[in-house]
Design an enzyme around this catalytic site. Structure first.
Site, PDB file in Angstrom:
ATOM      1  CB  SER A 678      16.591 -48.077  12.780  1.00 42.70           C
ATOM      2  OG  SER A 678      15.309 -48.162  13.349  1.00 42.70           O
ATOM      3  CE  LYS A 721      15.177 -52.268  14.481  1.00 44.86           C
ATOM      4  NZ  LYS A 721      16.056 -51.194  13.981  1.00 44.86           N
TER       5      LYS A 721
END
Length: 783
Positions: A678, A721
């Site tokens: 990611s 996140k």
């Protein structure tokens, strides 16, 4: 053959297994080895004499010279008979000891041997030692019981000490090495003394064995006597009429069977065992096993149910009181109750709550039981590695019991409880079976109406049970996972932790530590400070421990200083209670920097900011990667490098930079392992910034996997996140366009404070993230 004692002879040698033959001893032998048969045939053709020598190791099939003892017995073959299977039965009589000097070449063992001369004893000395040996052997025979008394009679007729020693040795249960030692001892006195020492040891062992047998016999007689007296007592009580009012044990068990309302199959099995019990002695071990089985059968709930609540509003109220947040789980429970209102017979759902430690999975199971009106039973599966823990032991084993599943059902007393299977991912398997495989039947709604426990040996219906499993990860065997409805519980947000602390944790710890509500006040700022700087977790266990620590110190301060009536904990004085700050969550950089990008990472305890640094310098095209990066993350850097090279002209980068520049990519906190795809967009942005000298905006963070064409692919853990970005003061977050659908699960207050920009191509990322627009950026797919 002339047996002169000083004569050396050439004689065939017959190796023996586990047998030592002494002089004057007649014994049959079975011979099967070809070399041994040849040896006997040669002896029969000459003088029927053969030297019998024992092998050192009985399991040696083809012995060599080194495998044989040096001393043996010269024997005469009395009879030889060839058997149909090719083997030979031979009857031999030992004559005299002989020692092998050396072997000669032959198809069988042929040796030059020398007779061993036995020195003669003084007549008086011989009489004394013979008498002592016979007396001791007589004591041995009396204890041994395996040697016939006729042997003692034959010994009394032997006057020669050497022959007596050999005869005693032949009847003693000696090891092979000890028997061989008797054969090799030339001095007769020494030989008899050795045998008397062996007899002394055997007599000691036999006396101990006799005492043990006596104790066992006495105990058995005692048990039989007690049984006899008990039966007499029952007969006397019956005559006196004392037992007329006392219920018969068998009648009591039959009544329990009738009241249990068990299915026909189970009833027939139980009554069959009851009939067996009636035929057994009450004191027998088997009767105890059968009685225990019947007790288990009548204690298991076959028909009894608890009344399930159908009030949706009340159930929702209970769930909201016990847990803050967790909306998806609550919604699923309410859906189940709603359908239950319409359909009376509904198979219980099998839910699996997956989430990090401390987010309330286990306590949620208890709340679901309360909301649905079911009884609650919990089975911890952590460390379970034996299939019998689930299915039970078969009754053939001593001390066998039903599996934990049936035991828990018996304890809870109803057939429709909420059954919590805690830590289902912590099971393992070994040689005793795989408990996960045993759970397949339990957790399959189409099969668990006929669950078969090895101990009960009849089917048991588990279809009314509402199973809820908990797990910290998805590391669960595929077939087992397929049978459950997985509900993921992500870590709590900062706002959720604050509300949980205010609603539950503070009040709980105030009561537990003996404080009154007016004696302590913990402000919201202090709770947020604890969450940010003293705990790093997805759940609230650490938060509760820190609140407990504050309460303990508050109690101490109030008791030590009479002037203190109450305590107020704020962010300013939090350090006095908890010490220095233990953690420091990532924060946005204050200024724009070249080659430095803020990425977003997911961890087991939530999200965090991930700083990525890149430096370029003149060199030969070397790419260095540091910071404990995993294989996938290193591959992301390689992919990002390819994307930059393919766009070098449009970005204003020299096309041969990869040959003339050394590039170093580093992710700080090098001791912490990092991995995952990611960070691809962040890596690419950092490379472009370092190579063009274009600073990256400090207020921008990003996440997304990158392809070689520059496309941004979706990632996981978006909620955690974005929470980390919100907490760290980030203003703008770039996410993959395919993750736009996940924004519905993000708290509204977080979305309101962040500018979330979905992107599909790296060109869009660069335009937003870099301080100046990259040269020649075009928003188009790179075909």
């Amino acid at each position: 053959m002339n047996l002169e004692r000083s004569e050396r002879i050439e004689i065939p040698v017959l190796p023996l297994r586990d047998v030592v033959v002494y002089p004057h001893m007649v014994i049959p032998l079975f011979v099967g080895r070809e070399k041994s048969i040849s040896c006997l045939e040669t002896a029969m053709e000459t003088n029927k004499q053969v030297l019998l020598v024992a092998q050192k190791q009985a399991d040696t099939d083809e012995p060599t010279v080194d495998d044989l003892f040096e001393v043996g017995t010269v024997a005469t073959i009395l009879q030889l008979l060839k058997l149909p299977d090719g083997t030979v039965k031979v009857l031999v009589e030992g004559q005299q000891r002989a020692k092998i000097n050396h072997f000669k070449e032959s198809d069988f063992f042929l040796a030059e041997a020398e007779f061993i001369v036995t020195p003669e004893l003084d007549e008086r000395e011989q009489e004394v030692i013979v008498r002592s040996a016979i007396n001791q052997f007589e004591g041995f025979i009396k204890l041994n019981k395996k040697i016939p008394p006729e042997v003692l009679t034959s010994l009394n007729g032997i006057d020669e000490a050497a022959r007596l020693a050999d005869t005693i040795a032949a009847h003693m249960p000696l090891k092979l090495v000890d028997k061989q030692q008797v054969l090799e001892i030339i001095d007769v006195t020494e030989r008899l003394e050795f045998l008397m020492g062996q007899m002394e040891s055997e007599i000691d062992l036999l006396q101990v064995e006799k005492r043990i047998r006596g104790r066992v016999k006495k105990q058995m007689e005692k048990s039989q006597r007690e049984y006899y007296l008990n039966e007499q007592m029952k007969a006397i009580q019956k005559e006196l009429g004392e037992m007329e009012d006392a219920p018969d044990e068998f009648e009591t068990l039959q009544k329990k069977i009738d009241e249990s309302k068990m299915p026909q199959e189970a009833r027939e099995k139980t009554e069959q065992e009851l009939q067996k019990l009636k035929m057994m002695s009450p004191m027998s071990a088997e009767a105890t096993v059968v009685r225990s089985y019947i007790d288990w059968m009548v204690s298991v709930p076959w028909t009894k149910r608890s009344k399930v609540k159908k009030n949706l509003a009340k159930a929702e109220e209970i769930l909201n009181e016990d847990h803050y947040g967790l909306e998806r789980v609550k919604e699923r429970i309410l859906e189940y109750l709603a359908v239950q209102n319409r359909i009376n017979k509904l198979k219980g759902p099998i839910l699996c709550l997956v989430g990090p430690p401390g987010v309330g999975k286990t306590s949620l199971g208890r709340s679901i039981a309360s909301a649905t009106g079911r009884k609650y039973v919990r089975m911890a599966l952590g460390g379970v590695r034996d299939e019998a823990e689930i299915r039970g032991h078969r009754r053939t084993y001593i001390g066998s019991l039903p599996g934990k599943l049936i035991q828990k059902m018996s304890k809870v007393g109803v057939k429709n409880p909420l059954f919590l299977l805690d830590e289902i991912d912590k099971m393992s398997s070994d040689m005793r079976g795989d408990p996960a495989s045993a759970l397949l039947e339990v957790l399959d709604p189409e099969q668990n109406n006929s669950f078969n426990d090895h101990y009960l040996e009849v089917d048991y219906d588990l279809s009314d049970v509402m199973f809820v499993a908990t797990s910290n990860s998805m590391n669960i065997p595929g077939p087992l996972l397929d049978r459950m409805e997985v509900i993921r519980l992500s870590g709590y947000t900062e706002d959720e932790k604050l509300n949980i602390a205010k609603r539950h944790l503070v009040e709980k710890q105030v009561q537990r530590n003996g404080l009154k509500p007016n004696e302590i006040v913990i402000e919201d700022s202090a709770i947020i400070g604890i969450i940010r700087y003293y705990t790093r977790e997805a759940g609230v266990r650490g938060l509760e421990r820190e609140i407990s620590k504050i309460c303990r110190k508050a109690v101490k301060n109030i008791l030590l200083d009479k002037d203190i009536k109450s305590v107020t904990v704020t962010m300013d004085n939090l350090k006095e209670y908890l010490g220095v700050q233990r953690f420091d969550y990532g924060k946005a950089d204050e200024s724009n920097r070249i080659g430095q990008v803020t990425g977003l990472a997911w961890t087991e305890v939530g999200g965090d900011l991930l700083t990525i640094e890149t430096q370029s310098m003149p060199g030969k095209g070397k790419l260095t990667q540091t910071g404990s990066l995993g294989d996938v993350m290193q591959e992301s850097i390689q992919a990002a490098m390819t994307v930059v090279r393919s766009r070098a002209d449009k970005l204003g980068i020299n096309s041969d930079f990869y040959e003339k520049k050394d590039i170093h990519v580093h992710v700080p906190e090098g001791a912490t392992p990092k991995d995952g795809p990611s960070a691809g967009t962040a890596m690419c942005t950092a490379l472009v910034s370092a190579l063009t000298g274009n600073p990256v905006k400090a207020e921008v963070a990003m996440t997304g996997e990158i392809t070689l064409r520059g496309e941004v692919l979706p990632i996981g853990g978006l909620k955690e996140k974005l929470l980390a970005a919100h907490r760290g003061g980030i203003k703008t977050v770039l996410i993959p366009k395919d993750n736009e659908r996940d924004l519905e699960e993000i708290p509204e207050n977080v979305i309101a404070d962040l500018q979330v920009i979905p992107v599909q191509w790296i060109d869009e990322v660069l335009k937003v993230a870099l301080e100046r627009d990259p040269t020649g950026v075009e928003f188009e797919a790179k075909k």
